[in-house]
Design a protein around this motif. Structure first.
Motif, PDB file in Angstrom:
ATOM      1  N   TYR A 272      88.474  45.294 -41.720  1.00  0.00           N
ATOM      2  CA  TYR A 272      87.540  46.384 -41.016  1.00  0.00           C
ATOM      3  C   TYR A 272      87.047  46.937 -41.183  1.00  0.00           C
ATOM      4  CZ  TYR A 272      90.599  43.132 -37.822  1.00  0.00           C
ATOM      5  OH  TYR A 272      91.570  42.221 -36.716  1.00  0.00           O
ATOM      6  N   ASN A 273      86.933  47.794 -42.762  1.00  0.00           N
ATOM      7  CA  ASN A 273      86.556  48.816 -43.755  1.00  0.00           C
ATOM      8  C   ASN A 273      84.503  47.592 -43.956  1.00  0.00           C
ATOM      9  OD1 ASN A 273      85.840  47.208 -46.505  1.00  0.00           O
ATOM     10  ND2 ASN A 273      87.588  47.111 -45.598  1.00  0.00           N
ATOM     11  N   LEU A 315      81.103  50.017 -41.635  1.00  0.00           N
ATOM     12  CA  LEU A 315      81.558  49.848 -40.455  1.00  0.00           C
ATOM     13  C   LEU A 315      82.183  51.312 -39.435  1.00  0.00           C
ATOM     14  CD1 LEU A 315      83.624  46.921 -39.190  1.00  0.00           C
ATOM     15  CD2 LEU A 315      81.516  47.386 -38.644  1.00  0.00           C
ATOM     16  N   ASN A 316      81.302  51.497 -38.422  1.00  0.00           N
ATOM     17  CA  ASN A 316      81.417  52.763 -38.161  1.00  0.00           C
ATOM     18  C   ASN A 316      82.772  52.957 -36.962  1.00  0.00           C
ATOM     19  OD1 ASN A 316      80.652  55.304 -36.777  1.00  0.00           O
ATOM     20  ND2 ASN A 316      78.725  54.787 -35.768  1.00  0.00           N
ATOM     21  N   LEU A 323      85.811  50.888 -32.751  1.00  0.00           N
ATOM     22  CA  LEU A 323      86.902  50.922 -32.455  1.00  0.00           C
ATOM     23  C   LEU A 323      87.842  49.929 -31.649  1.00  0.00           C
ATOM     24  CD1 LEU A 323      89.282  51.854 -33.424  1.00  0.00           C
ATOM     25  CD2 LEU A 323      89.124  54.143 -31.498  1.00  0.00           C
ATOM     26  N   ARG A 324      87.383  49.639 -30.346  1.00  0.00           N
ATOM     27  CA  ARG A 324      87.142  48.907 -29.232  1.00  0.00           C
ATOM     28  C   ARG A 324      87.535  47.467 -29.741  1.00  0.00           C
ATOM     29  NH1 ARG A 324      84.382  47.505 -23.277  1.00  0.00           N
ATOM     30  NH2 ARG A 324      85.661  45.682 -22.658  1.00  0.00           N
ATOM     31  N   PHE A 364      91.298  55.542 -35.519  1.00  0.00           N
ATOM     32  CA  PHE A 364      91.531  54.292 -35.385  1.00  0.00           C
ATOM     33  C   PHE A 364      93.132  54.744 -35.627  1.00  0.00           C
ATOM     34  CE2 PHE A 364      93.788  51.846 -38.591  1.00  0.00           C
ATOM     35  CZ  PHE A 364      93.281  50.404 -37.937  1.00  0.00           C
ATOM     36  N   PHE A 365      93.886  55.397 -36.507  1.00  0.00           N
ATOM     37  CA  PHE A 365      95.049  55.343 -36.211  1.00  0.00           C
ATOM     38  C   PHE A 365      95.885  55.871 -35.108  1.00  0.00           C
ATOM     39  CE2 PHE A 365      93.560  57.170 -40.751  1.00  0.00           C
ATOM     40  CZ  PHE A 365      94.218  56.116 -41.859  1.00  0.00           C
ATOM     41  N   ASP A 366      95.289  56.627 -34.529  1.00  0.00           N
ATOM     42  CA  ASP A 366      95.757  57.346 -33.314  1.00  0.00           C
ATOM     43  C   ASP A 366      95.963  55.682 -31.899  1.00  0.00           C
ATOM     44  OD1 ASP A 366      96.154  59.373 -34.257  1.00  0.00           O
ATOM     45  OD2 ASP A 366      94.473  60.667 -33.036  1.00  0.00           O
ATOM     46  N   ALA A 367      94.642  55.266 -32.254  1.00  0.00           N
ATOM     47  CA  ALA A 367      94.488  54.024 -31.842  1.00  0.00           C
ATOM     48  C   ALA A 367      95.579  53.115 -31.898  1.00  0.00           C
ATOM     49  CB  ALA A 367      93.007  53.375 -31.352  1.00  0.00           C
ATOM     50  N   LEU A 368      96.117  52.673 -33.217  1.00  0.00           N
ATOM     51  CA  LEU A 368      97.135  51.571 -33.328  1.00  0.00           C
ATOM     52  C   LEU A 368      98.543  52.472 -32.928  1.00  0.00           C
ATOM     53  CD1 LEU A 368      95.928  50.886 -36.812  1.00  0.00           C
ATOM     54  CD2 LEU A 368      96.527  49.386 -34.641  1.00  0.00           C
TER      55      LEU A 368
END
Length: 700
Positions: A272-273, A315-316, A323-324, A364-368
């Protein structure tokens, strides 16, 4: 518009093409587009039969609903808007675009200059505008109904401290395995032949190199090569078509169900990078044409891309809709495809903020971590990228585990005989606490490995002193030049019995070190067989016998020994603990949980560790301090790692009624358990493991 279709407003959620039994809702994100055209194609995907603008636009999501559309429908998008690369916009409606949420693709791009949004012959390159239709050369997105009859499928949910990871390539593992049906496909991985091998080996999780749809780079095809590894994703929801025997996504689901039934988890290596669209001179396949300024991190001069990945773009992830997309993709693979976890390629990139630095508290980390689905699966970070401050080993938040390349390097160096490596290896043997013992992270956070897809195989680590990547067509310039390898006197294969024996012993030593260290071990597919890549340490483009696992010359003795090592690890909880060992006294008996000893039995002092000629590490382990009494099922294990001359080791006196039993000896791999005396002889260049047992315990 053909009369059998009726367009309705539809919904902005869910994104992608969603079949409901009567028709399909189409929804696609683009913040800067002025118009979004849906293109439908004939059943064979050749003819463009319908072009219709999506009628609604809510929250930057374009959407519409078409009745009469069924699964199997081929489609794509054309996005209208400004073509101003100097402002970051690259809209070109002449280019057919893949739906980022497509669940299935018809194939791969056929390279042609029409795939570029600009005139490749022009002096100003991407500042020009190309009007050729790219559709004849583009794969189609395909509407699917992803429902699958899972029966009583349940994820194994193997705890990390009981996990043994096996990294493999879908095609590479199965293409040359005799008797395997549909070699090189998901169905081959689901076969009895492959599953039986994995079960006998004792691995609990199959970590697959990328299976998201990806492309073959044009420069590779021009050289007669392919993108074998697959780190050029173009579809984050679609399984790679080349691994499908019948071209149905149900094959992937069938594979997962079969592996689950055998108690084996499936972990995906995900990318995803970056995407396969490259830099400003790359093709327009999907994201670049849908909304370049949203999907990618652009440089201060927005014509250019930030390149923290080495592949041309990044990727931004800071953008909420990007992120979604990533989160939706991850949940899709867990909820619909039933996978058990992910290994994130160049994960440092996913933690970069708008300012460019790494932040372990990034969105990203918080969402996971808060996600009720994804926080329950295995999450493994590759803790680096090529951007500034990209090396972040140990910096990722729980529940992440991380690939530990320091373990790889220091194990190789120790067994090669490099000086001063003993104290470094000691840290690795106990879970690399310096990196991972914080924020209540467990010792299993360190994913220990000796080899991976990127680099030498284990056989090549002991057979080659330098890389041999000539077959890649880059005059051996690619790949790492320092592999901490040792050819043992001859470069490459040899019939010299002494060298072959020394290589086999070195391989046994390294794998024993891997499997008896605290942390989560990962084995590279084929290492247990003696597989070689002919000295190629960058086989990313070798979709052939170089990159595939060779099953024809299996080293049966070595395979038997590897099975023995894995089984021994599983049988002894002391070797696979969640808590770190810090020589702290235990409540259960007041004894420290860890001793480092000299060969004479005395405890190591600072002056002992400081000796650069130190070649023998003696580690006496117990259940870690703080472990609940019910988990303290073993007394003690003593491991000797000797990369020097033979040595006599004085064993610490066991309590009354117990004795030390030698179980593992890499110099005598099939000797079987044997009670030890007060002093044990450890041969040169070997690993020996003693278990403290009740004196009445049978030898077997």
């Amino acid at each position: 518009m053909p009369g059998r279709y009726a367009i309705k407003p539809g919904r902005a959620f869910p994104l992608g093409a969603t079949f409901d039994g009567e028709g399909v809702n189409f929804a696609v994100f683009s913040e800067h587009a002025s118009r979004m055209t849906l293109c439908l194609f004939s059943d064979d995907g050749r003819d463009e039969t319908l072009n219709i603008d999506l009628p609604e636009h809510d929250g930057h999501v374009w959407h519409g609903y078409l009745t009469g559309i069924r699964p199997g429908q081929h489609y794509g998008y054309r996005a209208h808007g400004p073509y101003r690369p100097d402002e970051g916009h690259r809209f070109n409606p002449h280019k057919l675009l893949i739906d980022p949420y497509a669940k299935k693709l018809s194939g791969h791009p056929r390279w042609h200059d029409a795939l570029m949004g600009y005139d490749v012959s022009a002096m100003h390159k991407d500042l020009t505008f190309d009007t050729r239709n790219s559709a004849p050369y583009m794969p189609r997105s395909i509407v699917v109904d992803p429902c699958f009859s899972w029966g009583n499928d349940r994820p194994p949910r193997t705890p990390l401290h009981e996990t043994v990871v096996y990294e493999a390539h879908v095609k590479g593992l199965t293409a040359a395995k005799p008797g395997t049906p549909y070699p090189g496909t998901y169905l081959a991985l689901a076969s009895d032949q492959v599953i039986d091998h994995l079960l006998k080996l004792g691995v609990t999780a199959l970590e697959l190199l990328p299976v998201h749809a990806f492309i073959d780079d044009r420069f590779l095809l021009d050289k007669g090569l392919k993108n074998y590894w697959g780190y050029m994703s173009i579809g984050f929801f679609a399984p790679e078509p080349r691994y499908m025997a019948t071209k149905e996504i149900g094959e992937f689901q069938h594979m997962v169900a079969r592996l689950h039934a055998a108690g084996i988890e499936v972990i995906l290596d995900v990318v995803y990078n970056h995407t396969a669209e490259g830099n400003q001179l790359g093709p327009t396949l999907s994201f670049k044409g849908l909304d370049n300024a949203s999907y990618y991190r652009l440089a201060e001069t927005p014509r250019y891309y930030i390149n923290d990945t080495g592949t041309g773009n990044t990727l931004n992830v800071d953008h909420p809709m990007v992120l979604r997309m990533i989160m939706d993709s991850l949940r899709y693979w867990v909820e619909i495809m039933h996978v058990d976890g992910f290994r994130f390629d160049l994960c440092s990139t996913l933690g970069r903020t708008e300012e460019g630095g790494f932040d372990r508290g990034a969105a990203f980390f918080d969402a996971l971590r808060q996600d009720p689905v994804l926080s329950r699966v295995k999450l493994i970070a590759e803790p680096w990228d090529i951007g500034p401050g990209g090396y972040q080993l140990g910096a990722f938040p729980p529940p992440f585990s991380e690939w530990n390349d320091k373990f790889r390097d220091e194990v190789r160096s120790f067994w090669r005989g490099d000086g001063g490596m003993a104290p470094r290896l000691a840290n690795r043997l106990t879970g690399s606490a310096q990196q991972f013992d914080h924020d209540t992270r467990p010792a299993t956070s360190s994913v220990n490995f000796l080899t991976a897809h990127d680099g030498f195989t284990l056989m090549d680590v002991v057979s080659y002193g330098s890389k041999h990547n000539e077959a890649n067509g880059e005059e051996n310039r690619d790949g790492h030049s320092e592999n901490l390898s040792d050819n043992m006197g001859v470069e490459g294969p040899t019939e010299d019995k002494k060298i072959r024996a020394a290589r086999a012993l070195r391989r046994r030593n390294m794998l024993a070190t891997l499997l008896f260290a605290q942390g989560t071990p990962m084995i590279l597919a084929g290492d247990e067989l003696g597989n070689s890549q002919q000295g190629n340490n960058n086989a990313y483009c070798q979709d052939n016998e170089i990159g595939w696992v060779d099953w024809s010359g299996v080293d049966e003795d070595f395979l038997k020994f590897v099975r023995q090592l894995v089984a021994f690890r599983k049988a002894h909880p002391i070797l696979r603990q969640k808590r770190f060992l810090h020589s702290r006294p235990r409540l259960i008996d007041g004894k420290p949980d860890l001793f480092w000893r000299r060969p004479d039995g005395a405890v190591m002092g600072e002056e002992d560790w400081a000796r650069p000629e130190l070649r023998t590490i003696i580690c006496e382990m117990r259940t870690a301090s703080g472990t609940p009494d019910y988990a303290a099922l073993e007394h003690a294990i003593l491991c000797v790692y000797n990369s020097g001359a033979g040595v006599n080791v004085t064993l610490p006196a066991p309590p009354e009624g117990r004795r030390w039993v030698r179980h593992i000896d890499t110099a005598r791999p099939y000797a079987g358990p044997k009670p030890a005396r007060e002093t044990a002889r450890v041969r040169e260049n070997s690993v020996v493991v003693f278990v403290q047992e009740e004196a009445t315990t049978p030898k077997s």
